[in-house]
Design a protein around this motif. Structure first.
Motif, PDB file in Angstrom:
ATOM      1  N   ASP A   1      32.703  42.264  56.417  1.00 17.87           N
ATOM      2  CA  ASP A   1      31.707  43.479  56.583  1.00 17.87           C
ATOM      3  C   ASP A   1      31.624  43.354  58.395  1.00 17.87           C
ATOM      4  O   ASP A   1      30.375  44.057  58.963  1.00 17.87           O
ATOM      5  N   LEU A   2      31.510  41.834  58.815  1.00 13.44           N
ATOM      6  CA  LEU A   2      31.089  41.945  59.881  1.00 13.44           C
ATOM      7  C   LEU A   2      31.767  42.824  61.075  1.00 13.44           C
ATOM      8  O   LEU A   2      32.224  42.742  61.864  1.00 13.44           O
TER       9      LEU A   2
ATOM     10  N   ILE B   1      27.946  34.727  66.138  1.00  9.50           N
ATOM     11  CA  ILE B   1      28.171  33.456  67.062  1.00  9.50           C
ATOM     12  C   ILE B   1      29.920  33.786  66.338  1.00  9.50           C
ATOM     13  O   ILE B   1      30.841  34.734  66.839  1.00  9.50           O
ATOM     14  N   LEU B   2      30.060  34.658  65.312  1.00  9.87           N
ATOM     15  CA  LEU B   2      30.811  35.284  64.878  1.00  9.87           C
ATOM     16  C   LEU B   2      31.411  35.884  65.397  1.00  9.87           C
ATOM     17  O   LEU B   2      33.295  36.520  65.348  1.00  9.87           O
ATOM     18  N   LEU B   3      30.610  36.301  65.551  1.00 10.10           N
ATOM     19  CA  LEU B   3      31.003  38.412  66.339  1.00 10.10           C
ATOM     20  C   LEU B   3      31.896  38.242  67.561  1.00 10.10           C
ATOM     21  O   LEU B   3      32.895  39.031  67.745  1.00 10.10           O
TER      22      LEU B   3
ATOM     23  N   HIS C   1      44.811  41.563  59.675  1.00  8.43           N
ATOM     24  CA  HIS C   1      44.694  39.985  59.083  1.00  8.43           C
ATOM     25  C   HIS C   1      43.956  39.233  58.570  1.00  8.43           C
ATOM     26  O   HIS C   1      43.351  38.470  57.642  1.00  8.43           O
ATOM     27  N   CYS C   2      42.955  39.869  59.654  1.00  2.00           N
ATOM     28  CA  CYS C   2      41.463  39.500  60.123  1.00  2.00           C
ATOM     29  C   CYS C   2      40.132  39.779  58.819  1.00  2.00           C
ATOM     30  O   CYS C   2      39.329  39.496  57.545  1.00  2.00           O
ATOM     31  N   ARG C   3      40.222  41.403  58.404  1.00  5.68           N
ATOM     32  CA  ARG C   3      39.237  42.162  57.354  1.00  5.68           C
ATOM     33  C   ARG C   3      39.827  41.700  56.104  1.00  5.68           C
ATOM     34  O   ARG C   3      38.660  41.807  54.695  1.00  5.68           O
ATOM     35  N   PRO C   4      40.672  41.206  55.750  1.00 10.48           N
ATOM     36  CA  PRO C   4      41.253  41.106  53.984  1.00 10.48           C
ATOM     37  C   PRO C   4      40.606  40.003  53.643  1.00 10.48           C
ATOM     38  O   PRO C   4      40.968  39.563  52.457  1.00 10.48           O
ATOM     39  N   VAL C   5      40.591  39.303  54.788  1.00  9.20           N
ATOM     40  CA  VAL C   5      39.872  37.454  54.152  1.00  9.20           C
ATOM     41  C   VAL C   5      39.063  37.652  53.719  1.00  9.20           C
ATOM     42  O   VAL C   5      39.213  36.292  52.347  1.00  9.20           O
TER      43      VAL C   5
END
Length: 253
Positions: A37-38, A11-13, A27-31
């Motif tokens: 990883d996703l 679902i996140l993907l 903005h999302c990857r560094p959270v």
């Protein structure tokens, strides 16, 4: 309160596949490590390519890096501005403007031949002394960052269309160079000038070249074309040129 991270990975993907790519990376990857990883999964970038219609021309051909493939597809467009003279000579540098100088004509014009693509409505025409015009493409300004060009070195495809008048011979020429940040040539396409005899079929002809496996460091692309009529008649009897293009990256379906 439930966290978004409690959602199943699939679902996140799906959610991530709906977010613009640059927002994902910036903005999302560094959270957190989970999001990182996703977002790094091949399946996410393949899904984004499928959603946006970015698929290889030959379905099933291997794609070494779907993330890079996605960005190349999203950036792909003609980097030549005003290729068909719709804006006069806007964006072009008139390097040599001999004879009665460059001119724009509506198709079919004095050439009296239709163009293979009905969307093309105008062309540039040369005169009785050499006429050359050029554009310099700044790859960074067009969105192609240095690492992408240096590590991936995607194919750079150059195309141009030219034609002679039936009643006058002419000579057409083109030169394209891949340039470094200091404008040092790292690759050149410069075929011999094409001489077309008087009373030819006057058909539109396409010239094409693909730069592959070029050295790292390409930051600009310089495109120049033009020509001259070989009878030196006053007016505009030299080669016609239009529909020029520079595209980078994979060819899509």
């Amino acid at each position: 309160m439930a966290s978004i991270n409690e959602l199943p990975s699939n679902i996140l993907l799906e959610l991530f596949s709906l977010i613009p790519a640059r927002e994902l990376l910036l903005h999302c990857r560094p959270v957190c490590s989970l999001w990182r990883d996703l977002i790094d999964l091949v399946s996410l970038w393949k899904l984004k390519c499928q959603r946006e219609g970015f698929m290889p021309k030959k379905w099933g051909q291997p794609v070494s890096d779907w993330k890079v493939f996605y960005f190349l597809c999203s950036l792909r467009r003609n980097l030549i501005r005003n290729p068909c003279a719709e804006e006069g000579f806007e964006f072009w540098t008139l390097d040599v403007n001999g004879g009665d100088e460059w001119k724009v004509e509506d198709l079919p014009g004095d050439h009296r031949r239709v163009f293979p693509n009905s969307h093309v409505k105008k062309y540039f025409v040369t005169s009785y002394y050499t006429c050359l015009k050029s554009q310099l493409v700044d790859l960074k300004a067009e969105g192609y960052w240095e690492e992408l060009m240096d590590r991936t070195r995607p194919d750079i495809v150059v195309k141009d269309w030219f034609a002679a008048r039936q009643d006058c011979g002419c000579k057409y020429q083109v030169c394209v160079q891949l340039l470094s940040s200091g404008h040092v040539p790292l690759g050149t396409f410069q075929p011999d000038p094409v001489a077309i005899q008087q009373w030819s079929d006057a058909k539109w002809r396409e010239v094409s070249h693909t730069f592959s496996n070029y050295p790292p460091g390409v930051r600009y692309i310089w495109f120049q074309h033009g020509g001259v009529d070989t009878h030196y008649w006053a007016g505009w009897y030299g080669p016609r040129v239009t529909n020029s293009s520079i595209t980078i990256g994979p060819e899509l379906t």
